[in-house]
Design a protein around this motif. Structure first.
Motif, mmCIF file in Angstrom:
data_model
loop_
_atom_site.group_PDB
_atom_site.id
_atom_site.type_symbol
_atom_site.label_atom_id
_atom_site.label_comp_id
_atom_site.label_asym_id
_atom_site.label_seq_id
_atom_site.Cartn_x
_atom_site.Cartn_y
_atom_site.Cartn_z
ATOM 1 N N MET A 1 -12.227 -0.748 -0.185
ATOM 2 C CA MET A 1 -11.956 -0.229 -1.531
ATOM 3 C C MET A 1 -12.001 -1.320 -2.601
ATOM 4 N N LEU B 1 0.814 -1.219 0.000
ATOM 5 C CA LEU B 1 0.000 0.000 0.000
ATOM 6 C C LEU B 1 0.845 1.265 0.000
ATOM 7 N N THR C 1 0.218 -5.402 4.019
ATOM 8 C CA THR C 1 0.254 -4.280 4.952
ATOM 9 C C THR C 1 0.520 -4.719 6.386
ATOM 10 N N ALA D 1 -5.322 -0.011 7.665
ATOM 11 C CA ALA D 1 -5.165 -0.106 6.207
ATOM 12 C C ALA D 1 -5.870 -1.347 5.667
ATOM 13 N N TYR E 1 -3.059 2.356 -2.772
ATOM 14 C CA TYR E 1 -4.472 2.773 -2.750
ATOM 15 C C TYR E 1 -4.907 3.295 -4.128
ATOM 16 N N GLU E 2 -4.003 4.083 -4.727
ATOM 17 C CA GLU E 2 -4.351 4.634 -6.053
ATOM 18 C C GLU E 2 -4.473 3.526 -7.095
ATOM 19 N N GLU F 1 -7.739 1.864 -6.584
ATOM 20 C CA GLU F 1 -8.845 2.719 -7.029
ATOM 21 C C GLU F 1 -8.980 2.673 -8.556
ATOM 22 N N LYS G 1 -9.565 -0.415 5.344
ATOM 23 C CA LYS G 1 -9.750 0.562 4.266
ATOM 24 C C LYS G 1 -9.617 -0.105 2.885
ATOM 25 N N SER G 2 -8.574 -0.933 2.743
ATOM 26 C CA SER G 2 -8.358 -1.536 1.431
ATOM 27 C C SER G 2 -9.444 -2.564 1.094
#
Lengths: 112, 571
Positions: B106, B65, B94, B99, B73-74, B77, B102-103
């Protein structure tokens, strides 16, 4: 030259690190020098001294990852504490931690 | 599914490891390479390049990450926003619990914590993730129609049943949607255009199903089903959505869609039967271009069975020569007495069990399934043979006209086929007439005009059939390559009762004179009509007043009369 025995003597948990390397000692030892690359520690110190805590965090975080995977426990302990402070953006005196970092790093580096 | 994976999991999957730390990359490579083909990337941009390049064959991405530049993350996305890349599972690497959450939110499939677990744990997590995603893909592949992305029929029926379980009291409509003459469009404009058309309709229907809280599927080549809550005017609303999705090319050739609706379905029927009913309604207006939608009623089942029977029996009908070519004479009425001028070939089906069947019943059925092509050629060949036979027997030619459709004219081989048939029968172009309906000229008229011009240059005479039912403007009429106008029977029917209809015929006669065209009136049934048409200057008459369509031997009676008439004139 750093050997498994020497690393253990210096406080590393090599059996843990070796598990991630399919117990291939040679392979494990080939990765180890990367964890003590002086330039990376210098760059981290410089960023902290310049107050660039965000990028210092990224450097520390990356080092932490490598040290934890290789199970270089003594250095991991220092860098882990530093990473958490940097993650929180704590504007504390990092001097003692940096000194501790160099002290431990050198113990390994001289054996490379 | 387990057995399936045991078989297909044998080959090495391709895995991408993305980490800016060389030590971490090498460590994972070491763990994975015995069982996987490992690709490596040291930053986010490099990773995206590999992912895009390898998207068809990449089984999983292991993604760090925190990386300088484009971070994990980008990358995640960007992948989630791309319909194709989204299908590749991502496992994040990670050391932070926050994280991980969050991931996963996502779109990451799983995470591998740092420091890494022992190799076996990592391998097991990767294998499980790959299995899960591959099984999802397999399920999707079997439940969706690959061309349109709509459900396939089997899954649609299952979803319709689930829909009923969730909404047991909701009134529902079942609808079948079909493209008129899709097979012909496919032949004329090519398969890729046909596919585009199906995809467009798929998108429109999917869009409409979404808006109306319904579900949809493609059930066969050009057929779609919709199951939507009652209260919608499906034909009207969906036609508007289709119009929004159509490309200019589709608009130019006037794609027509027909609808069969079974409103407020009977829940006692299984869903399959409900859609059979919708389909029956839809099929009931095949070939009827004036009707866009039909609603199911119980008598449709009988009619459908009849059409099915006709289709099933056609092959044998052709082989056994059950299709008879009848001839309806056309008389020249310009002189003192009407004189046989030519004839029109018309097909009848003398069915061994169903008796004599009118073309009104079987032609729309054959038009829809494409069998009309074979029947047309049978009639053309038979008529040409008959012209030659009469010429041989009586010493002069009675030209015979045959009907050709717009679809025939669009076929690249049409001119060769017609000339081949004439050569085979040993007749000349001047002895064979082609009747083309007025409506044939209204779509893609440039191409049709071009073909008709070529036919005329070979010496064939062209009659415009059903004149007055299409949309030829006067301007267009003057540029069409035709020799004869055939007034539609609609003009003739009330000519003796309606001043207006008579005036219309007189007006057409003026135009025809100006354009130097002959005029045939068809559907002439009585003396009064005949007299009025003669007075108006119509050149030729066809209709029951002289004769209904008759088999060839009966037609010969008229030919002999003409011979006698000619002899009398000579005497």
């Amino acid at each position: 030259m750093l050997t498994i025995e020497k690393l253990d003597e210096l406080g590393c948990d090599t059996s843990d690190g070796l598990k991630r390397c399919m117990d291939d000692r040679e392979f494990y030892l080939s990765l180890v020098p990367g964890a003590f690359d002086k330039k990376r520690y210098e760059a981290l110190e410089k960023k902290i001294n310049e107050g660039d805590l965000k990028n210092a965090f990224e450097d520390a975080h990356a080092l932490k990852g490598v040290l934890s995977n290789l199970a270089i426990t003594p250095l991991f302990d220092v860098i882990n504490r530093m990473t958490e402070l940097l993650r929180a953006g704590e504007k504390v005196d990092y001097g003692p931690l940096i000194a501790e970092m160099w002290e431990v790093q050198k113990k390994f580096e001289i054996n490379l | 599914m387990d057995t399936f994976f045991k078989d297909v999991f044998k080959f090495k999957r391709r895995v991408l490891v993305v980490d800016d730390e060389p030590v971490n990359r090498r460590m994972l490579e070491k763990i994975l390479s015995p069982g996987y083909e490992v690709l490596l990337a040291g930053n986010g941009d490099e990773a995206l390049n590999v992912i895009k390049r390898e998207k068809k064959v990449l089984s999983v991405v292991l993604l760090d990450l925190l990386m300088p530049g484009t971070d994990g993350y980008e990358v995640l996305e960007i992948m989630q926003k791309d319909g194709e890349l989204k299908k590749i599972p991502v496992i994040v690497l990670t050391s932070d619990t926050s994280a991980e959450v969050k991931s996963l939110k996502m779109g990451a499939a799983d995470f591998i914590p740092k420091p890494y677990d022992v190799a076996d744990v990592i391998l097991a997590r990767i294998e499980k993730t790959i299995q899960l995603f591959e099984s999802i893909k397999i399920v999707n592949a079997t439940e969706l129609d690959p061309l349109t992305g709509l459900y396939n029929k089997e899954y649609f029926m299952e979803y319709a049943r689930s829909y009923d379980r969730y909404y047991p009291d909701r009134k529902m409509d079942a609808a079948a949607v079909n493209i008129n003459r899709f097979h012909a469009l496919n032949e004329i404009y090519g398969r890729s255009f046909g596919d585009e058309l199906l995809m467009m309709l798929g998108r429109a229907i999917s869009d409409y199903a979404g808006r109306s809280d319904g579900i949809a599927c493609r059930y066969d080549a050009d057929g779609y089903f919709l199951y939507v809550p009652s209260g919608h005017d499906i034909p009207d609303e969906l036609s508007k959505v289709i119009a929004d999705h159509e490309t200019d090319d589709m608009r130019n050739i006037h794609i027509r869609v027909r609808f069969g609706i079974y409103p407020d379905v009977d829940r006692e029927y299984d869903v399959l039967r409900r859609f059979d009913c919708a389909l029956l309604a839809c099929n009931s207006i095949k070939g009827d271009y004036k009707e866009r939608a039909a609603f199911y009623d119980s008598s449709m089942h009988e009619r459908e069975a009849y059409s099915e029977r006709l289709m099933a029996d056609m092959e044998k009908g052709l082989a056994d020569r059950q299709f008879m070519v009848y001839y309806q004479p056309k008389f020249d009425i310009q002189g003192d007495e009407p004189v046989l001028s030519s004839a029109e070939a018309l097909v009848r089906w003398d069915h061994p069990a169903l008796g004599m069947i009118s073309p009104v019943q079987f032609i729309p059925v054959f038009e829809e399934n494409g069998m009309i092509r074979r029947l047309d050629r049978y009639v053309w060949r038979e008529a040409a043979r008959q012209i030659a036979e009469w010429k041989k027997e009586f010493g002069f030619t009675i030209p015979v006209s045959v009907n050709v459709s717009r679809i025939d004219l669009m076929e690249l081989s049409f001119i060769d086929e017609i000339t081949g048939i004439m050569e085979e029968a040993g007749i000349t172009a001047g002895e064979y007439l082609l009747e083309v309906t007025e409506s044939a000229y209204t779509e893609d008229s440039d191409r049709i005009i071009d073909v008709v011009k070529k036919l005329r240059s070979l010496g064939l005479k062209i009659e415009m059939d059903d004149f007055g039912t299409g949309y030829s403007s006067l301007n267009m009429l003057s540029s069409l390559p035709i020799d004869v106008l055939k007034l539609d029977r609609g003009f003739i029917k009330n000519i003796h009762r309606s001043e207006k209809d008579l005036k219309m015929v007189e007006l057409i006669m003026d135009i025809a004179e100006y354009l130097d065209l002959k005029v045939v009136a068809e559907g002439v049934e009585n003396e009064e009509q005949y007299a009025l048409l003669k007075k108006a200057g119509v050149h030729l008459i066809q209709g029951f007043y002289f004769s209904r369509p008759v088999p060839a031997p009966e037609m010969e009676k008229f030919i002999k009369e003409r011979l006698l008439y000619a002899d009398d004139r000579k005497a």
